[in-house]
Design a protein around this motif. Sequence first.
Motif, short mmCIF file in Angstrom:
data_model
loop_
_atom_site.label_atom_id
_atom_site.label_comp_id
_atom_site.label_asym_id
_atom_site.label_seq_id
_atom_site.Cartn_x
_atom_site.Cartn_y
_atom_site.Cartn_z
N SER A 1 -56.86 -52.56 49.97
CA SER A 1 -58.04 -51.90 49.40
C SER A 1 -59.12 -52.89 48.99
CB SER A 1 -57.63 -51.06 48.18
OG SER A 1 -57.14 -51.89 47.13
N SER A 2 -58.80 -54.18 48.96
CA SER A 2 -59.82 -55.18 48.62
C SER A 2 -60.92 -55.24 49.66
CB SER A 2 -59.17 -56.57 48.47
OG SER A 2 -58.22 -56.58 47.43
N SER A 3 -60.64 -54.74 50.87
CA SER A 3 -61.67 -54.76 51.91
C SER A 3 -62.86 -53.90 51.53
CB SER A 3 -61.08 -54.28 53.24
OG SER A 3 -60.58 -52.95 53.11
N ALA A 4 -62.67 -52.93 50.64
CA ALA A 4 -63.79 -52.09 50.19
C ALA A 4 -64.81 -52.90 49.42
CB ALA A 4 -63.28 -50.94 49.34
N LEU A 5 -64.40 -54.05 48.88
CA LEU A 5 -65.31 -54.94 48.16
C LEU A 5 -65.86 -56.04 49.06
CD1 LEU A 5 -63.29 -55.34 44.82
CD2 LEU A 5 -65.25 -53.83 45.27
N ASP B 1 -59.72 -61.16 53.32
CA ASP B 1 -58.33 -61.60 53.19
C ASP B 1 -57.61 -60.67 52.21
OD1 ASP B 1 -55.92 -62.85 52.95
OD2 ASP B 1 -56.73 -64.85 52.55
N PRO B 2 -56.60 -59.91 52.64
CA PRO B 2 -55.90 -59.01 51.72
C PRO B 2 -55.14 -59.73 50.62
CG PRO B 2 -54.76 -59.11 53.82
CD PRO B 2 -56.05 -59.85 54.01
N ARG B 3 -54.97 -61.05 50.76
CA ARG B 3 -54.29 -61.80 49.70
C ARG B 3 -55.22 -62.09 48.52
NH1 ARG B 3 -52.26 -66.99 52.74
NH2 ARG B 3 -54.44 -66.86 53.38
N MET B 4 -56.49 -61.76 48.67
CA MET B 4 -57.44 -61.91 47.57
C MET B 4 -57.40 -60.63 46.73
SD MET B 4 -59.79 -63.98 46.27
CE MET B 4 -60.44 -65.01 47.58
N ILE B 5 -56.85 -60.73 45.55
CA ILE B 5 -56.67 -59.58 44.67
C ILE B 5 -57.88 -59.49 43.74
CG2 ILE B 5 -55.18 -58.46 42.99
CD1 ILE B 5 -53.95 -58.82 45.78
N ALA B 6 -58.58 -58.37 43.82
CA ALA B 6 -59.75 -58.12 42.96
C ALA B 6 -59.38 -57.15 41.86
CB ALA B 6 -60.90 -57.57 43.80
N LEU B 7 -59.73 -57.51 40.62
CA LEU B 7 -59.45 -56.65 39.47
C LEU B 7 -60.76 -56.30 38.78
CD1 LEU B 7 -56.32 -58.25 37.73
CD2 LEU B 7 -56.40 -56.49 39.49
N GLY B 8 -60.89 -55.02 38.45
CA GLY B 8 -62.03 -54.58 37.64
C GLY B 8 -61.58 -53.76 36.45
N PRO C 1 -56.76 -65.39 44.34
CA PRO C 1 -56.20 -65.61 45.67
C PRO C 1 -54.72 -66.01 45.59
CG PRO C 1 -57.45 -67.52 44.97
CD PRO C 1 -57.54 -66.53 43.85
N GLU C 2 -53.91 -65.44 46.48
CA GLU C 2 -52.50 -65.82 46.62
C GLU C 2 -51.77 -65.69 45.28
OE1 GLU C 2 -52.02 -69.52 48.62
OE2 GLU C 2 -53.60 -69.10 50.07
N VAL C 3 -51.42 -64.47 44.95
CA VAL C 3 -50.87 -64.15 43.64
C VAL C 3 -49.36 -63.96 43.72
CG1 VAL C 3 -50.87 -62.42 41.79
CG2 VAL C 3 -53.02 -63.09 42.88
N ALA C 4 -48.64 -64.50 42.74
CA ALA C 4 -47.20 -64.29 42.61
C ALA C 4 -46.95 -63.18 41.59
CB ALA C 4 -46.52 -65.57 42.14
N PRO C 5 -46.26 -62.11 41.98
CA PRO C 5 -45.96 -61.05 41.02
C PRO C 5 -44.90 -61.50 40.02
CG PRO C 5 -44.91 -60.58 43.12
CD PRO C 5 -45.75 -61.81 43.33
N LEU C 6 -45.00 -60.99 38.79
CA LEU C 6 -44.08 -61.34 37.72
C LEU C 6 -43.41 -60.08 37.19
CD1 LEU C 6 -46.49 -63.69 35.70
CD2 LEU C 6 -44.85 -64.38 37.46
#
Length: 441
Positions: free
Chosen positions: A261-265, A269-276, A294-299
């Motif tokens: 869904s980051s492509s809407a912004l 690169d889908p590995r770029m996580i955008a937060l609003g 970019p390149e996020v590790a989940p916790l």
Amino acid sequence: MSISLMRRINGWLFALLVLLGAGAIGFLTARHDRIVDWTYNSRRSMSPETRAVLAKFNGPVDVVSYASPQGDLRQTVAAALQRYQKAKPDLHLSFVDPQQDPAAMRNLGITVDGELILHYHDRQQRLDTLTERSLTDALERLVRGNDRIVAFVTGHGERRADGVANSDLGTFVSQLEQSGMRAVPLNFSQVTSVPAQTDLVVLAGPQASLAPGATKALSDYLASGGNLLWLVDPGNLDASLQPIADALGIRVLPGELVDASSSALGLKDPRMIALGDYPPNMITRGFTLTTLFPEVAPLAEVHKSDWQIEPFLRSSPQATTQPLDGNTAAQLKGPLDFGFAFSRLSPSPAKSEQRVVVIGNGDFLSNSYLGNGGNRALGERIFNWLLGDDQLISMPSRGAPDRVLRVSQGELSALTIGYLVVLPLVLLAIGGLVAWRRRRA
């Protein structure tokens, strides 16, 4: 009465009314000033950040300017501080002639004509360059008190606090130092424990395993009440860092986050996580800027401990994990947390609360990505919270977002053709049409 006389009287009355109106305007402006700034975010007026800093003071601030009475330096200083005094009436300005007592000036360390010393309670800050940016930084240091010592662990391939490489943190750290934080290296090959005066330790993505002595020193520091910022990179957690993760009760999940869904912004690169949008937390309270990771590790929290754990960075429900090279772990679906804020009663009698932040990404504060969205503002909030400067967390972010005009090559070509070709031809056509109509008339 003749018509000509009536016209003269009307003209005199009109002139008299114009003079009276001008006099009234002058009278009002001499007693009531009204300034309107139509630039973005009132950029030419006192910034929201400066007003926020001034609002943090509880009591008067005394500013002493060591400026010579000759020339107009004192008038310049007084004019520059006038806006601050309107926002904070108990900000007092006084002048001292440095030529009256040169010995006293040497003892004070006054070397620049017009140098300022700001006094608040038992603290003081010096300022030899008077701009809003420098004065606001000095006021922020004055609110903060003594410089906060931030130790960056080095020696294992971590991001450098003074580095200029794309992955380093040099740009962000240099800005922190302007607001009262002092960055120092912490190399466990030279010391066996974290120095006692350290306010915060930063572990920024080590690429090599920590030595047993370094792991023990960090574990002891955490157990004794020290504050920690841990920036984690995607991948299997190194065994040397497992004791720290166990003490916090968390786990680094396999793989890395991707979000189509980051492509809407406009992110390719889908590995770029955008937060609003952010989970409620003291760090993100009132924070509305978009941040990029970019390149996020989940916790994940794996067991309960004496820590109060609050997630403050969370992916969208559309996010999933993708395996890294050689990793066959099952795919996890969002929303997934990748930023935790930990707090508990401090084991140390020197402070009441101990705080830790763990983020599954270290690049968002790097030189390459710091300027994206609200990354810098979020980083400042994290550091202020970790250092216990809660009153500075909600300060507005610096800078204006519209200083750079970004256009694609196609848009730039269209603008060039429009202004250099189309517009001149249109004006030429209009001129020719006007000339033709005049000839016909």
